[in-house]
Design an enzyme around this catalytic site. Structure first.
Site, PDB file in Angstrom:
ATOM      1  N   SER A  20       1.065  -1.290  -0.169  1.00 51.61           N
ATOM      2  CA  SER A  20       0.002  -0.076   0.092  1.00 51.61           C
ATOM      3  C   SER A  20       0.781   0.881   0.056  1.00 51.61           C
ATOM      4  O   SER A  20       2.289   0.960   0.557  1.00 51.61           O
ATOM      5  CB  SER A  20      -1.314   0.090   1.525  1.00 51.61           C
ATOM      6  N   ALA A  69       6.571  11.390   4.343  1.00 50.24           N
ATOM      7  CA  ALA A  69       5.736  11.861   4.954  1.00 50.24           C
ATOM      8  C   ALA A  69       4.249  12.204   4.263  1.00 50.24           C
ATOM      9  O   ALA A  69       3.968  13.104   4.119  1.00 50.24           O
ATOM     10  CB  ALA A  69       6.120  13.075   5.619  1.00 50.24           C
ATOM     11  N   CYS A 129       0.853   3.770  10.639  1.00 50.27           N
ATOM     12  CA  CYS A 129       1.269   4.746  10.114  1.00 50.27           C
ATOM     13  C   CYS A 129       1.113   5.980  11.108  1.00 50.27           C
ATOM     14  O   CYS A 129       0.883   6.006  11.780  1.00 50.27           O
ATOM     15  CB  CYS A 129       0.575   5.171   8.720  1.00 50.27           C
ATOM     16  N   LYS A 165      -1.160  -4.882   9.384  1.00 46.27           N
ATOM     17  CA  LYS A 165      -0.288  -4.537   9.016  1.00 46.27           C
ATOM     18  C   LYS A 165       0.365  -3.958  10.570  1.00 46.27           C
ATOM     19  O   LYS A 165      -0.427  -2.286  10.962  1.00 46.27           O
ATOM     20  CB  LYS A 165      -0.556  -3.306   8.056  1.00 46.27           C
ATOM     21  N   GLY A 243       9.529  -4.834   3.668  1.00 44.77           N
ATOM     22  CA  GLY A 243      10.504  -4.220   3.718  1.00 44.77           C
ATOM     23  C   GLY A 243      11.728  -3.902   3.216  1.00 44.77           C
ATOM     24  O   GLY A 243      12.668  -5.271   3.583  1.00 44.77           O
ATOM     25  N   GLY A 265       7.355  -2.709  -2.202  1.00 42.56           N
ATOM     26  CA  GLY A 265       7.155  -1.702  -1.340  1.00 42.56           C
ATOM     27  C   GLY A 265       7.983  -0.733  -2.219  1.00 42.56           C
ATOM     28  O   GLY A 265       8.192  -0.164  -3.576  1.00 42.56           O
ATOM     29  N   THR A 266       8.864   0.392  -1.858  1.00 44.24           N
ATOM     30  CA  THR A 266       9.565   1.481  -1.803  1.00 44.24           C
ATOM     31  C   THR A 266      10.029   1.088  -3.429  1.00 44.24           C
ATOM     32  O   THR A 266      10.103   1.515  -4.515  1.00 44.24           O
ATOM     33  CB  THR A 266      10.271   1.989  -1.051  1.00 44.24           C
TER      34      THR A 266
END
Lengths: 303, 290
Positions: A20, A69, A129, A165, A243, A265-266
């Site tokens: 996400s 952020a 988050c 999560k 991660g 993810g990233t």
């Protein structure tokens, strides 16, 4: 080997999902690969009302990672269901909605509304988050709160599996994992971003307008592996590991320490075809390593 | 890792992501050919990078000037995480040419690329500039903001309808003005101090006023303060003007939400990478300090 994984009734054709907040609503990546070749798509966190997110700048590059952020900018759950979900190939690939709210009541109505949508395969609850001051961090850092919000979502989720999560920004992640399990979670996903910051000595400013953000990317993979390893030994629920995953080998690292599936993810930002490439590369690597089944390999760390 | 061919090269408007080979990297300007770590300093050197696109990329018809690509050398591994966005300077005959300035770690590392090096690139991305063949069009470029206008002028069917006004701080020889079509009138103006900058803004206003009066089109690309000045003047004189923003981006495809900008007509911030980088001057709020 057969790459399929089944967790809490959700059948994935392979264990490679997208995380996400890093894969938009899925459609942004349709030009770069076949969405139905993925194990699943977890969409950008959804709140009841649209959210504008935090002021700019809200991303910063750090060594082998990045800080964000964003502040949960999103179009709101209704526009997602009306405008995005119908365009996603949800009949061929599980689409998992990620829920974000600031109180239990909001979480409950989000869960109820999303669980009614045929195209939503499961609900992922963001209790971790760290970006929004009034937000989820309190749920994720307190086992009692975590159990409470999990129960509220589970009660409204009908037959849809509930994924919780978890945040790594806690002293003992197994305590929160157990609380989520007690609250009725079907699956755990971990880890969310690590709280962090970056500053510029030339202008004496933080690199994020929000000052503090969430660290992600290859830099946090050792933390993710450690958390999945600990939680898989403490809680009897399927785990989705995430991660810093940026290759098929990284996928297998997480499965070796106990994950059933993973989220990329990233790394989706490193190149937009990354998740598709990892899914395509995975069977080749399994062949090379002589892995015969997930049951044989999962958690088989010789520690 | 298998190289999955994701999109046919002739899929005109769909972006592609592929690995490409560096053909040539050359430094522009008076110290052309000197090494990257010259005394000129990290924020001064300008470079032209040519990539061989014969491996598959939308061709001439498949892009609009003002669009951009994301580029990430394979050798970066994970130390530098993000690709970097660059305006398409030229895309002709199977060669993608980018014009960039060294401004930080990423562009510094890019200035060390060599022929044969592999880079991952995806694009063409975003919304380009309006192109109205019959309209008198004023191109306002600030420094490295010249890059998209090289392609714009070369692609324009009537370059004599264009006029380029180019403001810059480094020497003019740093900029590859020889790539611009000769039919296009142009003026270059260097600013090295506050007084010259003030004169430049006066010149900008005179030209913007003139093009507003004749119903012309104004297109601008350059640093943030330059765009804010152009926006203010365009609003003041009710000119039709477009601005190309260059916000920091992680993904370039609308997923990270790191590049957003506030607009006058949308509730939520909009993504510069997909809804921009080119916006009508009246539609966008340019925040931040000048």
């Amino acid at each position: 080997m057969n790459l399929a994984v089944e967790m809490a009734g959700v059948r994935l054709k392979n264990p490679v999902l997208t995380a996400s907040g890093t894969f938009g609503y899925g459609l942004e990546f349709a030009a770069y690969g076949d969405l139905t070749a993925l194990g699943g798509i977890v969409v950008k966190g959804l709140s009841w009302e649209p959210r504008k997110g935090n002021p700019m700048p809200r991303v910063a590059e750090t060594p082998c990672g990045m800080l964000n952020a964003i502040g949960l900018q999103n179009i709101g759950v209704h526009r997602f269901v009306e405008e995005k979900l119908p365009l996603l190939p949800w009949a061929e690939v599980p689409v998992i909605a990620n829920l974000y709210a600031c109180d239990v009541t909001d979480f409950a109505r989000l869960a109820e509304y999303l669980a009614e949508q045929e195209g939503v395969a499961a609900l992922e609850v963001n209790i971790s988050c760290p970006n929004v001051q009034a937000g989820g961090i309190l749920f994720g850092q307190d086992p009692g709160q975590a159990a409470r919000v999990t129960r509220a979502v589970k009660d409204r989720a009908g037959t849809k599996p509930v994924i919780v999560k978890l945040s790594p920004n806690v002293t003992d992640i197994t305590a929160v994992a157990k609380a989520a399990a007690d609250g009725g979670a079907d699956i755990l996903a971990l880890i969310n971003t690590l709280s962090g910051m970056a500053v510029d000595v030339r202008n004496r400013r933080p690199r994020l307008a929000n000052v503090i953000g969430g660290l992600s990317g290859p830099a946090i993979k050792p933390v993710g592996l450690r958390c999945v390893y600990q939680v898989s030994r403490a809680v009897d629920l399927p785990i989705i590991g995430l991660g810093g995953i940026a290759s098929a080998e990284n996928v297998l690292e997480y499965i070796l320490v106990g994950a059933w599936a993973v989220q990329v993810g990233t790394a989706n930002f490193l190149r937009p075809d990354m998740a598709f490439r990892i899914a395509a590369e995975l069977p080749l690597l399994l062949d090379e390593l002589g892995v015969s089944s997930w049951d044989e390999f999962r958690g088989a760390l010789r520690a | 890792m298998p190289d999955n061919t994701l999109m046919a090269a002739d899929a005109a408007s769909s972006p592609v992501c592929r690995e490409f080979t560096v053909m040539e990297l050359r430094r522009t300007g008076p110290e052309s050919g000197s090494p990257a770590h010259s005394p000129v300093g990290p924020d001064q050197s300008h470079w032209l990078l040519d990539l061989d696109l014969t491996a598959g990329f939308p061709g001439d018809a498949g892009w609009t000037p003002g669009q951009f690509v994301m580029l990430r050398p394979v050798s970066w591994s994970f130390e530098l995480l993000w690709a970097r966005p660059f305006s398409i300077c030229m895309l002709e005959s199977g060669v993608l040419r980018l014009f960039f300035q060294v401004v930080g770690r990423g562009t510094r590392a890019m200035s060390a690329l060599r022929p044969g090096d592999r880079v991952v690139a995806w694009g063409p991305l975003g919304q380009g500039f309006a192109l109205e063949p019959e309209t008198s069009t004023l191109l306002l470029a600030g420094g490295i903001g010249l890059a998209p206008f090289i392609g714009y002028a070369r692609r324009h069917p009537q370059p004599e309808k264009l006029r380029l006004f180019f403001g810059h701080r480094p020497e003019v020889a740093e900029y590859p003005l020889d790539l611009l079509p000769q039919e296009m009138p142009m003026e270059a103006s260097r600013q090295t101090c506050a007084e010259e900058l003030a004169c430049f803004v006066d010149d900008l206003e005179r030209r913007i006023k003139e093009y507003a009066a004749r119903q012309g089109l104004i297109l601008a690309c350059g640093p943030h303060p330059f765009l804010r000045a152009v926006q203010g003047l365009a609003m003041k004189h009710r000119a039709r003007a477009q601005l190309s923003l260059e916000n920091r981006m992680a993904c370039g495809v609308g997923a990270c939400l790191g590049c957003v900008t506030e607009t006058t007509n949308q509730t939520l911030p909009v993504k510069v990478c997909t809804q921009g980088p080119v916006f009508w001057a009246g539609d966008v709020h340019l925040g931040g300090e000048a």
